[in-house]
Design an enzyme around this catalytic site. Structure first.
Site, PDB file in Angstrom:
ATOM      1  N   GLU A 112       0.856  -1.198   0.000  1.00  0.00           N
ATOM      2  CA  GLU A 112       0.000   0.000   0.000  1.00  0.00           C
ATOM      3  C   GLU A 112       0.883   1.236   0.000  1.00  0.00           C
ATOM      4  O   GLU A 112       2.024   1.180   0.456  1.00  0.00           O
ATOM      5  CB  GLU A 112      -0.826   0.070   1.298  1.00  0.00           C
ATOM      6  N   LYS A 114       2.309   4.559   1.474  1.00  0.00           N
ATOM      7  CA  LYS A 114       2.442   5.096   2.822  1.00  0.00           C
ATOM      8  C   LYS A 114       2.125   6.588   2.761  1.00  0.00           C
ATOM      9  O   LYS A 114       2.911   7.383   2.285  1.00  0.00           O
ATOM     10  CB  LYS A 114       3.862   4.866   3.353  1.00  0.00           C
ATOM     11  N   ASP A 116       1.461  10.304   3.821  1.00  0.00           N
ATOM     12  CA  ASP A 116       2.169  11.131   4.792  1.00  0.00           C
ATOM     13  C   ASP A 116       1.197  12.036   5.539  1.00  0.00           C
ATOM     14  O   ASP A 116       0.993  13.190   5.193  1.00  0.00           O
ATOM     15  CB  ASP A 116       3.238  11.953   4.069  1.00  0.00           C
ATOM     16  N   TYR A 222      -6.952   1.942   6.544  1.00  0.00           N
ATOM     17  CA  TYR A 222      -6.156   0.777   6.174  1.00  0.00           C
ATOM     18  C   TYR A 222      -6.261  -0.365   7.183  1.00  0.00           C
ATOM     19  O   TYR A 222      -5.508  -1.327   7.098  1.00  0.00           O
ATOM     20  CB  TYR A 222      -4.696   1.149   5.925  1.00  0.00           C
ATOM     21  N   LYS A 310      10.820   3.224   2.945  1.00  0.00           N
ATOM     22  CA  LYS A 310      10.799   4.690   2.875  1.00  0.00           C
ATOM     23  C   LYS A 310      11.540   5.171   1.636  1.00  0.00           C
ATOM     24  O   LYS A 310      12.658   4.725   1.366  1.00  0.00           O
ATOM     25  CB  LYS A 310      11.482   5.273   4.118  1.00  0.00           C
ATOM     26  N   CYS A 402      10.175  48.931  -5.229  1.00  0.00           N
ATOM     27  CA  CYS A 402       9.921  47.829  -6.145  1.00  0.00           C
ATOM     28  C   CYS A 402      11.129  47.675  -7.063  1.00  0.00           C
ATOM     29  O   CYS A 402      11.564  48.650  -7.682  1.00  0.00           O
ATOM     30  CB  CYS A 402       8.665  48.108  -6.961  1.00  0.00           C
ATOM     31  N   CYS A 405       9.858  48.812 -10.821  1.00  0.00           N
ATOM     32  CA  CYS A 405       9.429  50.167 -11.192  1.00  0.00           C
ATOM     33  C   CYS A 405       9.980  51.223 -10.248  1.00  0.00           C
ATOM     34  O   CYS A 405       9.813  52.416 -10.481  1.00  0.00           O
ATOM     35  CB  CYS A 405       7.905  50.247 -11.247  1.00  0.00           C
ATOM     36  N   CYS A 420       4.180  46.013  -4.093  1.00  0.00           N
ATOM     37  CA  CYS A 420       4.405  47.223  -4.852  1.00  0.00           C
ATOM     38  C   CYS A 420       3.012  47.802  -5.086  1.00  0.00           C
ATOM     39  O   CYS A 420       2.125  47.118  -5.587  1.00  0.00           O
ATOM     40  CB  CYS A 420       5.067  46.874  -6.185  1.00  0.00           C
ATOM     41  N   CYS A 425       3.014  49.513 -12.417  1.00  0.00           N
ATOM     42  CA  CYS A 425       4.307  48.817 -12.381  1.00  0.00           C
ATOM     43  C   CYS A 425       4.386  47.831 -13.538  1.00  0.00           C
ATOM     44  O   CYS A 425       3.475  47.048 -13.774  1.00  0.00           O
ATOM     45  CB  CYS A 425       4.469  48.079 -11.056  1.00  0.00           C
TER      46      CYS A 425
HETATM   47  S1  IVH Z   1      -0.087   0.339   8.885  1.00  0.00           S
HETATM   48  C1  IVH Z   1       0.848  -2.040  12.548  1.00  0.00           C
HETATM   49  N1  IVH Z   1      -0.549   1.397   6.503  1.00  0.00           N
HETATM   50  O1  IVH Z   1       2.860   5.103   8.814  1.00  0.00           O
HETATM   51  C2  IVH Z   1       0.429  -1.265  11.354  1.00  0.00           C
HETATM   52  N2  IVH Z   1       0.472   2.748   8.158  1.00  0.00           N
HETATM   53  O2  IVH Z   1       5.388   4.238  10.283  1.00  0.00           O
HETATM   54  C3  IVH Z   1       0.786   0.163  11.452  1.00  0.00           C
HETATM   55  N3  IVH Z   1       0.919   5.042   7.441  1.00  0.00           N
HETATM   56  O3  IVH Z   1       1.770   5.242  12.138  1.00  0.00           O
HETATM   57  C4  IVH Z   1       0.330   1.066  10.417  1.00  0.00           C
HETATM   58  N4  IVH Z   1       0.111   4.846   5.400  1.00  0.00           N
HETATM   59  O4  IVH Z   1       0.622   6.770  10.425  1.00  0.00           O
HETATM   60  C5  IVH Z   1      -0.052   1.597   7.738  1.00  0.00           C
HETATM   61  N5  IVH Z   1      -1.047   2.219   4.370  1.00  0.00           N
HETATM   62  C6  IVH Z   1      -0.556   2.408   5.609  1.00  0.00           C
HETATM   63  C7  IVH Z   1      -0.024   3.651   6.011  1.00  0.00           C
HETATM   64  C8  IVH Z   1       0.487   3.769   7.305  1.00  0.00           C
HETATM   65  C9  IVH Z   1       0.681   5.656   6.282  1.00  0.00           C
HETATM   66  C10 IVH Z   1       1.590   5.650   8.618  1.00  0.00           C
HETATM   67  C11 IVH Z   1       0.859   5.462   9.920  1.00  0.00           C
HETATM   68  C12 IVH Z   1       1.813   4.745  10.840  1.00  0.00           C
HETATM   69  C13 IVH Z   1       3.127   5.021  10.192  1.00  0.00           C
HETATM   70  C14 IVH Z   1       4.073   3.867  10.486  1.00  0.00           C
END
Ligand code: IVH
Length: 661
Positions: A112, A114, A116, A222, A310, A402, A405, A420, A425
């Site tokens: 999946e 991740k 942010d 998730y 990551k 500015c 101008c 400005c 200008c």
């Molecule tokens: S699973 C035990 N799935 O990443 C399972 N986390 O570093 C824990 N996060 O605290 C989380 N997308 O805030 C999971 N598809 C995803 C995610 C996800 C973002 C974040 C989440 C978690 C952190 C873990």
């Protein structure tokens, strides 16, 4: 007559369905106006019959009262974090451990994105949204129920007979909402949020749910739990069930047979991350089977059955060689760092925005310093922090005049930007002309930076209205301008007179009035003159027009300079009226369209409006129910799908012909 209780019930079901279509599936079936009408009717009934009001009615998303602080809540089961894999080797190490621990039994991974943001647990009881809790330290979090209730993609009511269940997922702010929030904050003299995650965190922890609501947060789920344990034997099934229940689940997920497939998924999204509407910082890989997850177990802080791959931060260190100041259309002076060119994940970066004076101060930046820069989703890289001070550093002096101008520069009370204030200008004029001629505005091909520089510097254009009095002779006095290109430019200028009122409104460059607001204003008033005459209150009758926009529009039309501009544009023959007959009986009644790629003339917003005006519907994904796909340049998978399903594909001209005919 229907009894109020059943009408209320019916309205709620309709509204829930449309919220799901709009916020979760991104496939609206009705217009915003129709949605609002349903909402108003429900509000009216609930006011008349207060006994029918419930906490989770669609009207109650922002009903919550301001709070003193947040209550701490203990999680049903720890909200763990994940171990990280920082490269391919570490991901393979993880895979090896998993295979060893599972004794070579067959297994699968779910990959999946991740996202942010920040994780949040949401509790439901008998299908009703009950409580939302932030992750906190993993054991206890904060009760943010009233704020979470404002997240439109989070259902308040689901069809599920379970006495209680819990959903875990990520609260995020998409890039557009983030940019808009920061722009607004800057206008109001507040500091910018550094990234969407901080903005989401800050928004979720606000004490006034009303403000949280305006931040447009999103929630991707998730995990689906009952009493702290997964409800389904496999993670993949949980995700499907979440989607079926109406939760938003990221569509970019993959069931992988082995680590090679997982790595391919990681690589695919590392290359594709810029195209997503939200930020991701990697991929999460989870062993699919819950039994096998149990066999693998946990370390003190993270599961052994999952890992976060990551992506490397797209950062680099370079030197600030100088700080330049750019003047925008509104006169705002933006400091821009000129950098020693450096490569950041395949792109050479030589400039980074510094936003405003406060930002330079916050960073403690001086010219000559080494800085960490970062490319995120947006086009313009930013300076994250000072890496080390240069030995010959010198402070940046914000110019008192500015730089273009020489006019006076002021910093208005409560604003972060210096502006400005000279409306003549040249920098402002150039930016205004470029905006006026842009493809999504008046669409005057050929009027680009090089031409505008010359037109302004030679005094041929002193106002955008002067574009309409350009002649072949005047144009041909310019450098590298042949008769043929001059003729083309004049033809394009002439053709722009046919642009519809929303474009004209956008072209005027009224603060806070962009493409979308322009459409709403044109639709609500039908003519430029009626917009110009409206007072603040009347203006707010238009969709999405609040006090701030209304004030800006009102003041714009009171300015003599702008009145003169409008007089001249009217004289030139621009479209000042707009007809909307959004009829259910139009030629497209019962037809569903999908737009893909870039059309030669129409923007997406315009094409949508045209189709809707003709009684059709616009959807975002192609299915058997799609009547037509309208494709432009760089159309992708939607076009392919249309071809697979044998759906008729139209070009822009076909579409226009169908509407007219
Ligand atoms: S699973 C035990 N799935 O990443 C399972 N986390 O570093 C824990 N996060 O605290 C989380 N997308 O805030 C999971 N598809 C995803 C995610 C996800 C973002 C974040 C989440 C978690 C952190 C873990």
């Amino acid at each position: 007559m229907k009894d109020p209780a059943s009408e209320v019930e019916e309205l709620r079901n309709q509204l829930r369905r449309h919220e799901h279509l709009y916020y979760v599936l991104d496939q609206p079936e009705i217009s915003d106006a129709e949605y609002d009408a349903l909402m108003r009717r429900l509000q009216q009934l609930e006011t008349e019959h207060p006994e029918l009001l419930t906490a989770n009615s669609p009207t109650q998303r922002v009903g919550g009262k301001p709070r003193e602080g947040f209550v701490k809540v203990r999680h049903s089961a720890q909200m763990l974090s994940l171990d990280n894999a920082l490269n391919e080797g570490e991901l393979r190490d993880f895979d090896r451990r998993v295979r060893e621990l599972l004794g070579d039994a067959p297994f699968r991974y779910v990959a999946e994105l991740k996202m942010d943001g920040l994780s949040m647990a949401v509790h439901y009881r008998r299908g009703q949204f009950e409580q939302a809790v932030t992750r906190g330290d993993g054991t206890t979090g904060e009760d943010v129920t009233e704020n979470a209730r404002t997240i439109r993609s989070l259902p308040l009511h689901v069809n599920n007979s379970l006495a209680a269940f819990e959903v875990r997922g990520e609260t995020v702010m998409n890039r557009r909402a983030f940019e808009r929030l920061n722009a607004e904050r800057e206008e109001r003299g507040l500091s910018r949020f550094a990234n969407p995650r901080n903005a989401a965190a800050g928004s979720l922890r606000l004490l006034e749910p009303q403000i949280t609501a305006s931040r447009r947060l999103d929630y991707y789920s998730y995990s689906l739990l009952g009493e702290g344990r997964p409800l389904f034997p496999s993670h993949w099934e949980s995700l499907d069930e979440l989607a079926r229940l109406g939760f938003k689940v990221n569509n970019h997920r993959k069931l992988c047979a082995d680590v090679e497939e997982a790595l391919a998924f990681c690589a695919q999204w590392e290359a594709g991350r810029d195209g997503l509407p939200y930020e991701i910082d990697g991929v999460v890989l989870k062993v699919d089977s819950v039994d096998q997850q149990g066999q693998l177990g946990y370390t003190a802080k993270a599961p052994r059955w999952a890992i976060a791959y990551k992506y490397p931060a797209r950062q680099a260190v370079t030197t600030v060689e100088d700080i330049e100041v750019q003047v925008g259309r509104t006169g705002a002076l933006t400091p821009v760092a000129r950098l020693k060119p450096v490569e950041v994940s395949g792109v050479t970066v030589s400039r980074a925005t510094l936003h405003n004076e406060d930002e330079i101060e916050r960073l403690g930046l001086q010219i000559g310093d080494a800085v960490v820069i970062e490319r995120s989703g947006d086009v313009i890289p930013k300076v994250v922090r000072v890496h080390s001070q240069g030995s010959y550093r010198r402070p940046f002096q914000f110019p008192a005049e500015c730089p273009v101008c020489g006019g006076k520069v002021v910093r208005a009370e409560g604003e972060a930007a210096r502006r400005c204030i000279n409306t003549n200008c040249k920098a402002r004029l150039k930016e205004s002309i470029l905006h006026f001629a842009a493809r999504s505005v008046m669409n005057i091909d050929g009027v680009g930076e090089a031409l505008v520089d010359q037109l302004v510097d030679r005094g041929l254009v002193e106002s955008v209205a002067d574009l309409y009095s350009l002649t072949l002779e005047k144009l041909m006095t310019l450098e590298r301008m042949g008769k043929k290109s001059a003729g083309n430019i004049l033809r394009n200028i002439e053709a722009s007179k046919q642009s519809l009122l929303p474009r004209v409104l956008n072209a005027l460059g009224i603060r806070f009035v962009g493409e979308r607001t322009a459409v709403f204003l044109a639709e609500a008033f039908g003519s430029l003159d009626r917009i110009a005459q409206a007072d603040g209150e009347e203006l707010q009758a238009a969709e999405e027009v609040g006090p701030k926009v209304a004030e800006s529009v009102f003041l714009f039309f009171r300015e003599p300079r702008n009145q003169e501009l409008i007089r001249r544009l009217r004289e030139a023959g621009l479209q000042f009226t707009y007809q909307v007959t959004r009829s259910k009986a139009g030629p497209f009644r019962g037809r569903t369209f999908v737009l893909t790629g870039t059309l030669p003339n129409l923007t997406r917003e315009e094409a949508t409006r045209l189709i809707e005006t003709a009684g059709g519907k616009v959807s975002t994904s192609v299915s058997k129910k799609t009547s037509y796909v309208v494709a432009g340049k760089d159309a992708g998978s939607k076009l392919q799908k249309a071809e697979e399903l044998g759906i008729a594909v139209l070009g822009e001209d076909d579409l226009l012909r169908l509407i007219e005919g």
